[in-house]
Design a protein around this motif. Structure first.
Motif, PDB file in Angstrom:
ATOM      1  N   SER A 433       5.473  -2.402   2.927  1.00  0.00           N
ATOM      2  CA  SER A 433       4.976  -1.853   1.662  1.00  0.00           C
ATOM      3  C   SER A 433       4.045  -2.827   0.963  1.00  0.00           C
ATOM      4  CB  SER A 433       6.165  -1.508   0.761  1.00  0.00           C
ATOM      5  OG  SER A 433       5.730  -1.057  -0.499  1.00  0.00           O
ATOM      6  N   ARG A 434       4.426  -4.100   0.919  1.00  0.00           N
ATOM      7  CA  ARG A 434       3.601  -5.094   0.221  1.00  0.00           C
ATOM      8  C   ARG A 434       2.264  -5.283   0.912  1.00  0.00           C
ATOM      9  NH1 ARG A 434       2.104 -10.441  -0.557  1.00  0.00           N
ATOM     10  NH2 ARG A 434       2.719 -11.119   1.520  1.00  0.00           N
ATOM     11  N   MET A 435       2.274  -5.402   2.254  1.00  0.00           N
ATOM     12  CA  MET A 435       1.013  -5.650   2.947  1.00  0.00           C
ATOM     13  C   MET A 435       0.117  -4.410   2.974  1.00  0.00           C
ATOM     14  SD  MET A 435       0.968  -8.756   3.335  1.00  0.00           S
ATOM     15  CE  MET A 435      -0.691  -8.661   3.970  1.00  0.00           C
ATOM     16  N   ASN A 436       0.706  -3.220   2.984  1.00  0.00           N
ATOM     17  CA  ASN A 436      -0.114  -2.017   2.826  1.00  0.00           C
ATOM     18  C   ASN A 436      -0.846  -2.043   1.488  1.00  0.00           C
ATOM     19  OD1 ASN A 436       0.577  -0.912   5.287  1.00  0.00           O
ATOM     20  ND2 ASN A 436       2.129   0.464   4.462  1.00  0.00           N
ATOM     21  N   ALA A 437      -0.121  -2.428   0.452  1.00  0.00           N
ATOM     22  CA  ALA A 437      -0.730  -2.475  -0.878  1.00  0.00           C
ATOM     23  C   ALA A 437      -1.834  -3.531  -0.936  1.00  0.00           C
ATOM     24  CB  ALA A 437       0.338  -2.749  -1.926  1.00  0.00           C
ATOM     25  N   VAL A 438      -1.616  -4.680  -0.286  1.00  0.00           N
ATOM     26  CA  VAL A 438      -2.634  -5.735  -0.268  1.00  0.00           C
ATOM     27  C   VAL A 438      -3.909  -5.238   0.405  1.00  0.00           C
ATOM     28  CG1 VAL A 438      -3.236  -7.967   0.762  1.00  0.00           C
ATOM     29  CG2 VAL A 438      -1.048  -7.686  -0.416  1.00  0.00           C
ATOM     30  N   ILE A 439      -3.782  -4.651   1.590  1.00  0.00           N
ATOM     31  CA  ILE A 439      -4.958  -4.191   2.329  1.00  0.00           C
ATOM     32  C   ILE A 439      -5.667  -3.080   1.560  1.00  0.00           C
ATOM     33  CG2 ILE A 439      -5.787  -3.138   4.458  1.00  0.00           C
ATOM     34  CD1 ILE A 439      -4.795  -6.007   4.807  1.00  0.00           C
ATOM     35  N   ASP A 440      -4.910  -2.112   1.061  1.00  0.00           N
ATOM     36  CA  ASP A 440      -5.525  -1.001   0.337  1.00  0.00           C
ATOM     37  C   ASP A 440      -6.272  -1.509  -0.896  1.00  0.00           C
ATOM     38  OD1 ASP A 440      -4.357   0.582   2.251  1.00  0.00           O
ATOM     39  OD2 ASP A 440      -2.794   1.384   0.937  1.00  0.00           O
ATOM     40  N   ARG A 441      -5.698  -2.479  -1.591  1.00  0.00           N
ATOM     41  CA  ARG A 441      -6.352  -3.035  -2.790  1.00  0.00           C
ATOM     42  C   ARG A 441      -7.648  -3.740  -2.428  1.00  0.00           C
ATOM     43  NH1 ARG A 441      -5.839  -8.213  -4.270  1.00  0.00           N
ATOM     44  NH2 ARG A 441      -3.806  -8.467  -3.254  1.00  0.00           N
ATOM     45  N   LEU A 442      -7.627  -4.579  -1.394  1.00  0.00           N
ATOM     46  CA  LEU A 442      -8.824  -5.333  -1.020  1.00  0.00           C
ATOM     47  C   LEU A 442      -9.935  -4.414  -0.527  1.00  0.00           C
ATOM     48  CD1 LEU A 442      -7.140  -8.342   0.839  1.00  0.00           C
ATOM     49  CD2 LEU A 442      -8.192  -8.378  -1.428  1.00  0.00           C
ATOM     50  N   VAL A 443      -9.581  -3.423   0.293  1.00  0.00           N
ATOM     51  CA  VAL A 443     -10.592  -2.492   0.808  1.00  0.00           C
ATOM     52  C   VAL A 443     -11.220  -1.714  -0.344  1.00  0.00           C
ATOM     53  CG1 VAL A 443     -10.938  -0.422   2.207  1.00  0.00           C
ATOM     54  CG2 VAL A 443      -9.571  -2.314   3.105  1.00  0.00           C
ATOM     55  N   ALA A 444     -10.389  -1.238  -1.266  1.00  0.00           N
ATOM     56  CA  ALA A 444     -10.913  -0.447  -2.380  1.00  0.00           C
ATOM     57  C   ALA A 444     -11.722  -1.296  -3.348  1.00  0.00           C
ATOM     58  CB  ALA A 444      -9.760   0.237  -3.112  1.00  0.00           C
ATOM     59  N   ALA A 445     -11.255  -2.507  -3.636  1.00  0.00           N
ATOM     60  CA  ALA A 445     -11.906  -3.341  -4.651  1.00  0.00           C
ATOM     61  C   ALA A 445     -13.261  -3.843  -4.195  1.00  0.00           C
ATOM     62  CB  ALA A 445     -10.998  -4.518  -5.016  1.00  0.00           C
ATOM     63  N   TYR A 446     -13.398  -4.156  -2.894  1.00  0.00           N
ATOM     64  CA  TYR A 446     -14.606  -4.831  -2.433  1.00  0.00           C
ATOM     65  C   TYR A 446     -15.413  -4.017  -1.421  1.00  0.00           C
ATOM     66  CZ  TYR A 446     -11.965  -8.553  -4.626  1.00  0.00           C
ATOM     67  OH  TYR A 446     -11.238  -9.295  -5.518  1.00  0.00           O
ATOM     68  N   GLY A 447     -14.977  -2.802  -1.150  1.00  0.00           N
ATOM     69  CA  GLY A 447     -15.719  -1.968  -0.213  1.00  0.00           C
ATOM     70  C   GLY A 447     -15.771  -2.547   1.180  1.00  0.00           C
ATOM     71  N   LEU A 448     -14.671  -3.106   1.634  1.00  0.00           N
ATOM     72  CA  LEU A 448     -14.645  -3.792   2.923  1.00  0.00           C
ATOM     73  C   LEU A 448     -14.775  -2.804   4.083  1.00  0.00           C
ATOM     74  CD1 LEU A 448     -11.716  -6.304   2.300  1.00  0.00           C
ATOM     75  CD2 LEU A 448     -14.172  -6.707   2.034  1.00  0.00           C
ATOM     76  N   GLY A 449     -15.525  -3.199   5.081  1.00  0.00           N
ATOM     77  CA  GLY A 449     -15.601  -2.449   6.326  1.00  0.00           C
ATOM     78  C   GLY A 449     -15.106  -3.249   7.512  1.00  0.00           C
ATOM     79  N   TYR A 450     -14.679  -4.498   7.257  1.00  0.00           N
ATOM     80  CA  TYR A 450     -14.301  -5.417   8.339  1.00  0.00           C
ATOM     81  C   TYR A 450     -13.217  -6.350   7.826  1.00  0.00           C
ATOM     82  CZ  TYR A 450     -15.134  -8.623  12.322  1.00  0.00           C
ATOM     83  OH  TYR A 450     -15.011  -9.388  13.456  1.00  0.00           O
ATOM     84  N   LEU A 451     -12.180  -6.535   8.627  1.00  0.00           N
ATOM     85  CA  LEU A 451     -11.143  -7.523   8.336  1.00  0.00           C
ATOM     86  C   LEU A 451     -10.957  -8.411   9.558  1.00  0.00           C
ATOM     87  CD1 LEU A 451      -8.378  -5.448   6.514  1.00  0.00           C
ATOM     88  CD2 LEU A 451      -9.823  -7.222   5.501  1.00  0.00           C
TER      89      LEU A 451
END
Length: 696
Positions: A433-451
Motif C-alpha cells: 500500500s505504501r509503495m503504491n502510494a509513493v509511485i502513484d504520487r511521483l508519477v502524477a506530480a511530475y508526469g513521469l514516463g520512466y522509472l
C-alpha cells in the motif's frame, strides 16, 4: 518386465518416457530423431530430499532416494502462454507427497521449460522438504572429457565473464568408479545464486557443447536462490558421463526448507533449456527468441527511446537545479529522448544513504520546486524519468518507525539490517500500500514516463518472518516483489521501468522479463566496460541490454570513442557532462546518437555472434556482432597497445548472400583500416580504440 512408453513434443524437442511394471517412470530421450547416446535411465524425473529421505554423501543432488522411488499416476496435455504443456503426476509410496512435473514447449523453438509442483495430498504427518529439482537430464554421450562447458561468473563491475573448458579444467576430474563398489562420485561442478542479489556471483546459466556443435544451454529462472550442477554418473554408467540437475534454493546452500501439511503446495522456479546443432551461438539465438516471446511488452518503450541519466561519472547522486538545468538542455540538444534524474534528489544532506525511504523531494536542492526540473525536461521534448530504490528503508528514516517489524526482513524476531538499511517485505500489505502510494504520487506530480529501480543491499540468506526457514522467506518475498511489479504495470501501462541492482546484480530472467531494460553494469572505466558490453546479450536480448556511455569534456578522443562505441549496438544509457563540452565534443556525441538511431529499429530481430569467441576479461581484441537476414553489425575493440596491431576476424555469419561490402557506422573518421578477404575481416586499429561496422 512390462515397459510402457510415452512420447510428447514436436520436430525439435520430443520427450520420451518409459515405465516399468512398478510404475517407475524415467525420461529416455529429449530430442526428435537426434539421440545423443544411451539416455541415462537411472535418473528420476525429479530429485527430492526430505528430512527423513536423503541423498548420497557429497555435494551433488542426483539419484535421491525419494526421487528414484516415485511412481507414475497420470499425465495430461494442455496449452498455456509458453506453448504446449505436458504434466506428469507422481506419488510417493511412503508418504502423502505428490509431485507434478510440468514441461512446456513453444512449437518449433527448440526451447523447453520445466518446473515441479510438490503437494501434500492427505491427512498424514507434515513433510519437511529440503530440496526439490526443477530439471533433471543425463546422457551417456555427455562425456566429461570431450564436452565443452560454458559458464559465467558475475560480480559488481565485472559482469557476464564467460569461461569455457572441460569438466576437469573446471576442477572436477573424471574418476573411474568401477573399482569402488559401484558408488557414485561425490563432487559436482555447481553454480549457485544466493540472497537478494540473484546474480551477485554467477549468472544462472550454463551450457554443454558437444563435439560437432550440438549444444544444450540452460537458464534457471529464480530471483530467490538457485543452483545448477553437472556431475558424473555412477559406476553403472560409462566412465565420465555427465548429469544436469537444476533447482531453486536448497537447505545446504540457501538455508531453505519448507513444511508441507495437508493441502499445501510448493512450485519450484522454472528452468528453461535451448537445444541447437549450431553451437553456443545457435542455442543462444533460440533462447533469445524465447526471451523475446516471454518478456513483458512496454507500450511506452516502443521505438527504444534514447536515455540520458545524470549519474555515471557525472552528478554521482548529487543533483541540484543549478547542475541539472544545463545538463537537460545539453542532453536535449544531442537527441536524447528520456532524461532520468538519478539518486540524491530526496535528501537535503549529502549523507543520505541510511535515511532513504520517504521519497520526498529535497527543498534545498531544488529551491524553485522539483517540478521545475521536469518542466525543463518536457520543454526539451524528452520524457521525464526518476531513480528510486523501492525495496529499502534506511535505518534512520522516519518511515522505519511507521511500519511494523514484520513489514521488513527479519531473523529471530529482530529486523535484519544490511548496509544501514532495512529490506521491505512485499508480502506485507502495508508495504504494498505504501509503495503504491509513493509511485502513484511521483508519477502524477511530475508526469513521469520512466522509472529506474535500483537495489544496493543483499541481506544475508533471507527472512524467517512468516516462514519456517530464511530461504523460504526469501523466495516467497522475492516472488511477492515481482507480483508488485506486475501490478504496477497494470496501473501504469505506459510507464517504462528499468531494472538495476548496483548494475547487473539481478540479471536472472524471472526478474529481467518484467522490465524494459537491464542496467548491465556500473563499471565506470570505458575499457573495462567493453567486455561487459560485448557479453551483455547473453543475459538479455540486445534491445534490453542497457550499457552506459559517459563521454566527458577533455577525455582523450580514443577513450571517448570507446565509451560511445560500447553501446551503439545495445540499449545506450548516455551520461557525462555534456554541458561542459566543446562543440566538437558535442558533435561526436551527436554522431553517436545518430549512429545508434540508425540501427535501433533492427535490434529486436538481430541475434548475437562473437567471431573471436566470447570475450575474456583481459582480452586485448574483442569482437561482438549482431546478425540479421540482410547482413550484420560488428563492434571491434582493441584495448591494449602491446597486442598485435592487426587481427583476422571470421565474419562469414555477418555476410549476407553475395554481400561483401563493409560500411563504417561509428565513428565516421575511425583510425585504422580493414578489408574483407573471403569470409575474413582483416582489420588494424590503434590502441585503445573501437569501431562499429555494418556488413551489407
Amino acid at each position: 518386465m512390462t515397459v510402457r512408453d510415452l512420447t510428447w513434443g514436436d520436430g525439435e524437442v520430443r520427450l520420451t518416457f518409459s515405465m516399468d511394471a512398478e510404475d517407475r517412470i524415467r525420461l529416455t530421450g529429449f530430442l526428435a530423431g537426434r539421440p545423443l547416446g544411451a539416455f541415462d535411465r537411472s535418473l528420476p524425473l525429479v530429485e527430492i530430499i526430505t528430512a527423513d529421505r536423503s541423498k548420497n554423501a557429497g555435494s551433488r543432488y542426483d539419484a535421491t532416494e525419494l526421487g528414484l522411488d516415485l511412481r507414475y499416476v497420470a499425465h495430461r496435455t494442455a496449452s498455456d502462454d509458453r506453448g504446449e504443456v505436458l504434466e506428469v503426476d507422481l506419488r510417493d509410496q511412503v508418504s502423502a507427497l505428490r509431485a507434478t512435473v510440468r514441461y512446456s514447449l513453444r512449437a518449433g523453438s527448440g526451447v523447453l521449460s520445466s518446473s515441479v509442483t510438490l503437494a501434500h495430498a492427505g491427512s498424514a504427518p507434515a513433510i519437511p522438504v529440503l530440496f526439490v529439482s526443477s530439471l533433471v537430464l543425463g546422457d551417456d554421450a555427455w562425456d566429461c572429457d570431450s564436452t565443452t562447458i560454458h559458464l559465467a561468473d558475475n560480480d559488481w563491475l565485472a559482469e557476464a565473464r564467460w569461461r569455457s573448458g572441460s569438466f576437469a579444467e573446471f576442477g572436477e576430474p573424471e574418476v573411474d568408479m568401477a573399482a569402488h563398489f559401484g558408488a557414485s562420485p561425490r563432487g559436482s561442478l555447481a553454480r549457485i545464486g544466493r540472497g537478494t542479489w540473484s546474480t551477485g556471483e554467477h549468472l544462472p546459466m550454463g551450457a554443454m557443447e558437444f563435439p560437432g556443435g550440438d549444444t544444450l544451454l540452460w537458464q534457471v529462472e529464480s530471483n530467490g536462490g538457485w543452483r545448477w550442477e553437472l556431475s558424473q554418473g555412477p559406476a553403472s554408467r560409462p566412465a565420465g558421463s555427465l548429469r544436469l540437475v537444476t533447482s531453486g534454493p536448497s537447505d545446504v546452500e540457501h538455508q531453505w526448507s519448507i513444511v508441507l501439511d495437508d493441502g499445501d503446495e510448493f512450485v519450484t522456479p522454472v528452468t528453461t533449456f535451448a537445444w541447437s546443432t549450431d553451437g553456443f551461438e545457435g542455442a543462444l539465438a533460440r533462447l533469445t527468441e524465447h526471451r523475446r516471446a516471454d518478456r513483458r511488452r512496454y507500450a511506452g518503450d516502443a521505438g527504444l527511446p534514447l536515455i540520458y541519466n545524470d549519474y555515471m561519472n557525472t552528478l554521482n547522486a548529487d543533483p541540484t537545479t543549478e547542475k541539472l538545468l544545463p545538463l537537460i538542455a545539453a542532453a536535449g540538444s544531442v537527441g536524447a529522448e528520456i532524461f532520468v534524474v538519478d539518486a540524491g534528489w530526496y535528501s537535503d544532506e549529502p549523507g543520505w544513504w541510511d535515511s532513504v525511504g520517504a521519497w520526498e523531494a529535497s527543498t534545498t536542492r531544488f529551491p524553485g520546486g522539483f517540478d521545475e526540473i521536469f518542466h525543463a525536461i518536457r520543454a526539451q521534448g524528452m520524457t521525464p524519468g526518476l531513480w528510486l530504490e523501492p525495496e529499502v528503508v534506511g535505518i534512520h528514516s522516519p518511515v522505519a518507525s511507521t511500519l511494523p517489524d514484520d513489514a521488513f526482513f527479519g531473523r529471530h524476531g529482530s529486523r535484519l539490517a544490511s548496509s544501514g538499511r532495512y529490506q521491505q517485505d512485499f508480502r506485507h500489505p502495508a508495504v504494498v500500500s505504501r509503495m503504491n502510494a509513493v509511485i502513484d504520487r511521483l508519477v502524477a506530480a511530475y508526469g513521469l514516463g520512466y522509472l529506474k529501480f535500483d537495489y544496493n543491499i543483499n541481506p544475508a540468506s533471507g527472512t524467517d518472518h512468516h516462514a519456517v526457514s530464511p530461504g523460504e522467506g526469501l523466495l516467497a518475498a522475492s516472488r511477492a516483489y515481482l507480483d508488485w511489479i506486475d501490478a504496477l504495470h497494470e496501473r501504469h501501462p505506459q510507464l517504462i521501468v528499468e531494472n538495476c541492482a548496483s548494475g547487473g546484480m539481478r540479471s536472472d530472467w524471472l526478474t529481467v522479463s518484467r522490465f524494459a531494460l537491464l542496467s548491465t553494469s556500473d563499471q565506470q572505466d570505458a575499457l573495462r566496460c567493453a567486455p561487459i558490453a560485448a557479453a551483455a546479450t547473453t543475459m538479455v536480448p540486445p534491445e534490453q541490454a542497457g550499457v552506459w556511455s559517459y563521454p566527458q569534456h577533455g577525455m582523450a578522443d580514443a577513450v571517448t570513442t570507446v565509451t560511445l562505441a560500447n553501446s551503439v549496438l545495445r540499449r545506450p544509457i548516455l551520461s557525462g557532462h555534456l554541458d561542459h563540452m566543446t562543440e566538437a565534443e558535442l558533435d561526436r556525441v551527436r554522431e553517436f546518437v545518430a549512429a545508434h538511431k540508425s540501427v535501433r529499429d533492427e535490434l529486436p530481430v538481430l541475434q548475437s555472434t562473437w567471431p573471436l569467441g566470447l570475450p575474456g576479461w583481459e582480452d586485448s581484441w574483442i569482437a561482438a556482432g549482431l546478425v540479421g537476414i540482410r547482413g550484420g553489425y560488428l563492434t571491434v575493440w582493441r584495448r591494449d597497445a602491446d597486442s598485435p596491431e592487426r587481427v583476422s576476424i571470421p565474419v562469414g555469419r555477418l555476410l549476407p548472400p553475395g554481400g561483401r561490402r563493409v560500411e563504417r557506422v561509428f565513428p565516421r573518421d575511425a583510425d585504422g583500416g580493414w578489408e574483407i578477404v573471403g569470409d575474413t575481416l582483416e582489420i588494424s586499429l590503434p590502441a585503445p580504440s573501437a569501431v562499429v561496422l555494418r556488413f551489407r
